[in-house]
Design a protein around this motif. Structure first.
Motif, short mmCIF file in Angstrom:
data_model
loop_
_atom_site.label_atom_id
_atom_site.label_comp_id
_atom_site.label_asym_id
_atom_site.label_seq_id
_atom_site.Cartn_x
_atom_site.Cartn_y
_atom_site.Cartn_z
N UNK A 154 4.22 0.19 -0.78
CA UNK A 154 5.17 -0.66 -1.49
C UNK A 154 5.44 -1.94 -0.69
N UNK A 155 5.60 -1.81 0.61
CA UNK A 155 5.81 -3.00 1.45
C UNK A 155 4.60 -3.92 1.37
N UNK A 156 3.40 -3.35 1.42
CA UNK A 156 2.18 -4.17 1.33
C UNK A 156 2.10 -4.89 -0.01
N UNK A 157 2.46 -4.19 -1.07
CA UNK A 157 2.42 -4.81 -2.41
C UNK A 157 3.41 -5.96 -2.51
N UNK A 158 4.61 -5.79 -1.96
CA UNK A 158 5.64 -6.81 -2.11
C UNK A 158 5.39 -8.02 -1.20
#
Length: 608
Positions: free
Chosen positions: A111-115
């Motif tokens: 999720x952090x990578x996506x955001x």
């Protein structure tokens, strides 16, 4: 009694994670999953959403205002922003708590990578540092190495880089020519060689460098920037991601203390390839985030731009592009978080105090090497398709630097080369599956025989189209049979030589990849039965739009494989099977496209 049962469950889970005979990756092709078995973005906890919001806010407030400076290669800006990331905990997600980390699950990490992905070049800097530059130390470092380096990497005090590729060895990583020789006094290894295309090269403080001890034993080393004999080359002049640093790292008599050997002498391949599995998975998440951002830009422009006194958002040709892009991103997102759930479930079954914890941890991830490769290939190609259409929506302006579409187009291209080319990753999918089948780890031959028997038997199946997703569920089952009968024919034709028939393997990979993506999207939509009606309708539209395209692509790839591995009556039978198993009633497709396009344009963003 409950506590005892829980302990026994954990112990059994650890045994499963360590058992090389247990089916893991690829089993989706021979078994059906239930919606309750998959993790989806709708399952995020409040804590996970808070981390995602932190990453998104950081991009909007700190990165975008300075993006142009980074594009002009003012790398001191990137370094300063990395330190801010450290202060926010965004560099510590995968690092153990004992060394200043947060040690969170893979879903949160993705999720952090996506955001962070909409940050463009900066997301490459961040991903390289938190992924392939930090994880080798997490998984294979000694306690002393972790104490010395991990806290610095987690805080942003130091930035990391990963040095595998060389001028003469890209996909053939084990063909590296960099050498390491033990010094006469036994205190240092002396490294000689050049590493190519090193992300973060110009400002990294710690490099994970792969070299052959005595020219033979492939080994990893932790190399500090300040070690004697380490030189950083000039910046590469790149097509895209210009705001990230990419250089050579030149080792001329570089002296590396013996205590900086990472892992075991001669076992560097385990580090290189296992860490790349996570890198591929994380790239899938990042490109999904980038695709969402690009789609939003395309929708905003379509609402603003007028032709013939009409906003182009009203034209069916434009609306179709947005709908198909949203459907593909829905599948991409579903792939990433389904895989995150598979990994988190397997990793959670390994007790932290188990002997050789990280060895078990890596084995669990390696079991899903197929899905990691699928994530990288499928999601990067979704981004490529979305960005191409966003440029097209912008028309001539999409070819100018006045609009972000031009940068999206240039920055996107590297993702199909990063972390192993998409061709290499495609070959990995059927190659790994067939190797596991030959070892008896997955009962592929038994399932092939069932599929062939099904092909030779008359079908009396009836599907109740009134049942939600019944048509898609039936189609998915048939698509798996299509893969099995064609894969079985390929094995029968080429036997052990199939590993060298790359054209056949690539076609089989395309079938397997699309099946995983379609199943992931379908399971997610089925699981969302309790969501608000509008959300369910948008998801159902995304499944239908994606399923139509996926079935067509699977049919093409399966026919190609059939022509490559059969002749005469056998080919006739195979082609008949492909026709039978690649049918999909896409009734309502136009309405689904229009509903999905409306949702994209109303919010001017990815709608799911």
């Amino acid at each position: 009694m409950a506590d005892v049962a829980k302990v026994e469950q954990v112990e059994q889970g650890a045994k499963r994670a360590a058992d090389p005979r247990r089916p893991g990756g690829g089993e989706y092709l021979i078994a059906d999953a239930a919606p309750a078995d998959v993790f989806t973005p709708e399952d995020f906890t409040e804590e996970q959403r808070a981390i995602g919001d932190t990453a998104e806010g950081f991009v909007q407030d700190s990165i975008w205002p300075r993006a142009e400076e980074m594009e002009k290669q003012h790398f001191e800006v990137a370094v300063a922003l990395m330190k801010q990331c450290g202060e926010l905990g965004l560099l510590a997600i995968d690092v153990p708590e004992a060394f200043g980390g947060l040690e969170l699950d893979k879903a949160t990490s993705m999720l952090a990578a996506e955001r962070i992905a909409p940050a463009g070049s900066f997301s490459v800097t961040w991903s390289a540092h938190t992924g392939i530059a930090t994880l080798p130390l997490v998984y294979y470092g000694t306690e002393a190495q972790k104490a010395k380096y991990l806290t610095k990497l987690a805080s942003g005090e130091w930035i990391g880089a990963y040095c595998l590729t060389e001028p003469g060895s890209g996909s053939d990583a084990l063909g590296a020519r960099t050498t390491a020789k033990l010094s006469a006094d036994g205190t240092h290894y002396v490294l000689e060689g050049t590493k190519q295309f090193i992300t973060n090269g110009s400002f990294a403080d710690l490099f994970t460098v792969f070299a052959k001890v005595d020219g033979e034993h492939f080994t990893a080393f932790l190399v500090e920037r300040g070690f004697p004999g380490v030189t950083v080359g000039a910046e590469e002049k790149k097509l895209g991601i210009k705001g990230s640093s990419t250089t050579q790292i030149i080792l001329e008599g570089a002296r590396v203390p013996v205590e900086n050997v990472l892992g075991e002498i001669g076992k560097g391949h385990k580090i290189a390839f296992n860490v790349l599995n996570v890198g591929r998975f994380k790239l899938g998440a990042a490109v999904t985030g980038a695709a969402k951002h690009a789609l939003g830009e395309g929708a905003r422009y379509a609402n603003l731009r007028k032709q013939f006194d009409t906003p182009i958002a009203r034209f069916g040709a434009i609306r179709q592009k947005l709908a198909e892009g949203a459907a593909s991103i829905f599948a991409s997102e579903s792939v990433v978080y389904r895989l995150a759930g598979l990994l988190d479930r397997r990793l959670a079954a390994i007790p932290r105090d188990a002997p050789g914890y990280y060895e078990l941890y890596q084995k669990a991830i390696e079991d899903y090497a197929i899905e990691c490769a699928i994530s990288k290939v499928f999601c990067s190609e979704v981004l490529a398709g979305v960005v191409d259409e966003v440029v097209q929506i912008h028309g001539g302006y999409g070819f100018t630097q006045e609009y972000a579409a031009e940068r999206f187009y240039r920055d996107e291209r590297i993702n199909r080369i990063f972390e192993g080319t998409n061709e290499i990753n495609r070959l990995l999918v059927p190659g790994t599956l067939l190797r596991r089948a030959m070892k008896g780890e997955i009962p592929l031959q038994r399932e092939v025989m069932k599929a062939v028997e099904s092909l030779l038997s008359p079908s009396y199946e009836e599907v109740d189209a009134a049942v939600p997703f019944a048509v898609e569920r039936a189609a998915l089952g048939h698509l798996k049979k299509a893969f099995l009968v064609v894969a079985g024919a390929a094995v029968q034709r080429y036997r052990g030589g199939l590993k060298d028939e790359q054209e056949v393997l690539l076609a089989l990979a395309d079938v397997a990849i699309e099946i995983f993506a379609l199943e992931s999207a379908l399971l997610r939509a089925e699981k969302g039965a309790a969501l608000p009606e509008r959300r369910r309708a948008v998801m159902a539209a995304a499944v239908k739009v994606f399923a139509f395209g996926a079935v067509e692509r699977i049919g093409t790839a399966a026919r190609k494989a059939a022509f490559c591995c059969a002749e005469g009556d056998e080919l006739t039978m195979l082609l008949a099977g492909v026709r039978r198993f690649t049918k999909y009633d896409a009734s309502g497709l136009l309405q689904a496209q229009r509903l999905l396009a409306d949702a994209v344009l109303e919010g001017e963003k990815y709608p799911c």
